[in-house]
Design an enzyme around this catalytic site. Structure first.
Site, short mmCIF file in Angstrom:
data_model
loop_
_atom_site.label_atom_id
_atom_site.label_comp_id
_atom_site.label_asym_id
_atom_site.label_seq_id
_atom_site.Cartn_x
_atom_site.Cartn_y
_atom_site.Cartn_z
N ASP A 9 0.83 -1.42 0.08
CA ASP A 9 0.04 0.03 0.09
C ASP A 9 1.03 1.18 -0.02
OD1 ASP A 9 -2.69 1.20 2.22
OD2 ASP A 9 -1.28 2.16 0.54
N ILE A 10 1.00 2.01 -1.04
CA ILE A 10 1.92 3.07 -1.38
C ILE A 10 1.65 3.99 -0.11
CG2 ILE A 10 0.35 4.83 -2.75
CD1 ILE A 10 3.06 4.92 -4.46
N ASN A 23 -6.49 13.16 -10.80
CA ASN A 23 -7.25 13.59 -11.99
C ASN A 23 -6.79 15.21 -12.03
OD1 ASN A 23 -9.01 15.49 -10.41
ND2 ASN A 23 -9.72 13.24 -9.84
N GLY A 31 -9.52 5.34 -5.73
CA GLY A 31 -8.19 4.73 -5.99
C GLY A 31 -7.22 5.09 -4.97
N ASP A 33 -5.58 7.96 -5.43
CA ASP A 33 -5.66 9.15 -4.96
C ASP A 33 -6.40 9.58 -3.73
OD1 ASP A 33 -7.16 11.95 -6.97
OD2 ASP A 33 -5.99 11.86 -5.26
N SER A 116 -2.58 5.25 -14.21
CA SER A 116 -3.82 4.94 -15.17
C SER A 116 -4.30 3.46 -15.28
CB SER A 116 -3.25 5.42 -16.39
OG SER A 116 -3.34 6.66 -16.72
N GLY A 118 -5.94 1.80 -13.27
CA GLY A 118 -7.18 1.51 -12.41
C GLY A 118 -8.34 2.13 -13.09
N VAL A 119 -8.89 3.06 -12.43
CA VAL A 119 -10.16 3.93 -12.93
C VAL A 119 -9.91 4.17 -14.61
CG1 VAL A 119 -11.53 5.99 -12.75
CG2 VAL A 119 -10.71 4.52 -10.79
N1 APR Z 1 -1.18 1.78 -3.00
C1 APR Z 1 -0.74 1.52 -4.14
N2 APR Z 1 -1.62 1.43 -5.47
C2 APR Z 1 -2.76 1.45 -5.34
C3 APR Z 1 -3.27 1.78 -3.94
C4 APR Z 1 -2.71 1.80 -2.79
N3 APR Z 1 -3.08 2.07 -1.75
N4 APR Z 1 -4.69 1.80 -4.16
C5 APR Z 1 -4.88 1.68 -5.61
N5 APR Z 1 -3.75 1.37 -6.26
C6 APR Z 1 -3.47 1.05 -7.48
C7 APR Z 1 -4.41 0.40 -8.36
O1 APR Z 1 -4.58 -1.09 -8.24
C8 APR Z 1 -3.96 0.76 -9.93
O2 APR Z 1 -3.29 -0.26 -10.45
O3 APR Z 1 -3.00 2.22 -8.24
C9 APR Z 1 -3.27 2.02 -9.76
C10 APR Z 1 -3.89 3.32 -10.30
O4 APR Z 1 -5.53 3.18 -10.10
P1 APR Z 1 -6.19 4.47 -9.73
O5 APR Z 1 -6.01 4.86 -8.43
O6 APR Z 1 -7.58 4.17 -10.08
O7 APR Z 1 -5.73 5.50 -10.60
P2 APR Z 1 -5.96 5.65 -12.33
O8 APR Z 1 -6.08 4.47 -12.99
O9 APR Z 1 -4.89 6.49 -12.71
O10 APR Z 1 -7.11 6.80 -12.48
C11 APR Z 1 -7.26 7.86 -12.01
O11 APR Z 1 -8.93 7.64 -10.52
O12 APR Z 1 -8.89 7.77 -8.09
C12 APR Z 1 -9.08 8.63 -9.22
O13 APR Z 1 -9.14 10.63 -8.90
C13 APR Z 1 -8.45 9.74 -9.55
O14 APR Z 1 -9.86 10.49 -11.54
C14 APR Z 1 -8.51 9.76 -11.09
C15 APR Z 1 -8.41 8.45 -11.55
#
Ligand code: APR
Length: 345
Positions: A9-10, A23, A31, A33, A116, A118-119
């Site tokens: 967990d980062i 974003n 996520g 963020d 990028s 995830g969402v």
């Molecule tokens: N620690 C490490 N990695 C994480 C954690 C965490 N606590 N939580 C999620 N992740 C990973 C996810 O599994 C994914 O592989 O971070 C990666 C990026 O996923 P997202 O957080 O969904 O980010 P992204 O795909 O870049 O989408 C960005 O999502 O959260 C919103 O505000 C953000 O609108 C923006 C969009």
């Protein structure tokens, strides 16, 4: 090693900077963020408001507040729309701009999520490849920086289906798990005595279980034949063989150790000490970087005191890739990750 792929967990990492996949508003979200804002506390949002947003591909830095990390570098990844809309270049810019910002702010350690993936829908394996290749390229000229790629979950980690089937088939044919090893060992230790063996030997194992499991029985040198140790000529060591192979491949030292993702200091240690014994993973990383055959790999490992074993899943997977002359370290790591194994580099 300057680049590590870890599962964590980062928000828990005590590094100089963690990178947030934000974003363009920089006002938080879900996520990673959301996780970062929750862990940092409300002051992070207050500072983010002063930044007036961030364009896709760019990066901005704030303090870390309640996080163990000193800074948060906010970057905005591209939204995946099939891969023909400049997504890769924008994603590369996220890593490059974040790394430059980290160096400008005196950071010595940085942790990235898979931006990028995830969402925003970027395929995870491709996102990992972009991250590793962009960060590795940056580290060529900044090898004092320590970078972590934090993979949060294994779920959805796709590797090519064909590759997955091939690897699984190879594992099924070759991986001998501990249980089978122990069973085989138990059968061997009580086998019938060899007819020529004198009585004291009767209770001895007819051969060791490990030997039984080796594909080729190793012909043991009968040391009695040697007059004295002078006849026992020492082969070249690990270091000498490594340097010889680098020359034979026409590579420079930096090209080799960077392709193996081994840091300069460790390589210098290996180069300056002909008796140096690296870890097994480091020795294998060099074998992959040099694209050695399986026999050359066995020889190099043996000089460091190791051997590939069919009772070790990691070894069986490595053997699959080397025997099939597949030396793409990203593909190998995708597969190792899929099987919960230690990653190379
Ligand atoms: N620690 C490490 N990695 C994480 C954690 C965490 N606590 N939580 C999620 N992740 C990973 C996810 O599994 C994914 O592989 O971070 C990666 C990026 O996923 P997202 O957080 O969904 O980010 P992204 O795909 O870049 O989408 C960005 O999502 O959260 C919103 O505000 C953000 O609108 C923006 C969009």
């Amino acid at each position: 090693m300057p680049l590590h792929i870890v599962r964590a967990d980062i928000t828990t990492l005590s590094v100089d900077a963690i990178v947030n996949a934000a974003n363009e508003s920089l006002l938080g979200g879900g996520g990673v963020d959301g996780a970062i804002h929750r862990a940092a506390g409300p002051e992070l949002l207050v500072e983010c408001r002063t930044l007036h947003g961030c364009k896709t591909g760019e990066a901005k830095i704030t303090s870390g507040y309640l996080l163990p990390a000193k800074h948060v570098i906010h970057t905005v990844g591209p939204i995946w729309s099939g891969g023909n809309d400049g997504e890769e270049n924008l994603l590369r810019a996220c890593y490059r701009n974040s790394l430059n910002l980290a160096v400008e702010n005196g950071c010595e350690s940085v942790a990235f999520p898979l931006i990028s993936s995830g969402v925003y829908g970027y395929p995870k394996a491709a996102a990992l490849n972009v991250a590793v290749s962009e960060i590795s390229g940056f580290l060529f000229s900044h090898d004092d920086l320590l970078v972590y790629i934090v993979v949060f979950d294994k779920r959805g980690f796709e590797i090519g289906q064909t590759l997955q089937n091939d690897v699984q088939a190879y594992i099924d044919q070759n991986y001998v798990d501990e249980h089978e090893m122990l069973y085989a060992r138990s059968q061997l230790l009580f086998c019938a005595p060899m007819p020529s063996a004198p009585p004291p030997m009767a209770a001895q194992p007819c051969m060791s279980a490990d030997t039984f499991m080796d594909e080729e029985l190793v012909a043991f040198n009968d040391l009695d034949e040697l007059d004295d140790l002078d006849d026992f000529v020492l082969d070249e060591g690990f270091s000498e063989m490594l340097l010889r192979k680098i020359d034979e491949r026409g590579m420079t030292d930096p090209e080799c150790y960077k392709k193996a993702n081994v840091d300069r200091k460790l390589f210098s240690k290996i180069k300056s000490n002909k008796d140096y014994k690296p870890s097994k993973v480091t020795a294998i990383a060099f074998a992959i970087a040099l694209e050695l055959s399986i026999d050359e790999t066995d020889e190099l490992l043996m000089k460091a005191g190791y051997a590939l074993s069919h009772s070790n899943m990691f070894d069986v997977i490595i053997e699959y890739f080397i025997k099939n002359e597949k030396y793409d370290i990203f593909e190998i790591n995708d597969t190792l990750f899929k099987y919960d194994q230690v990653l190379l580099g």
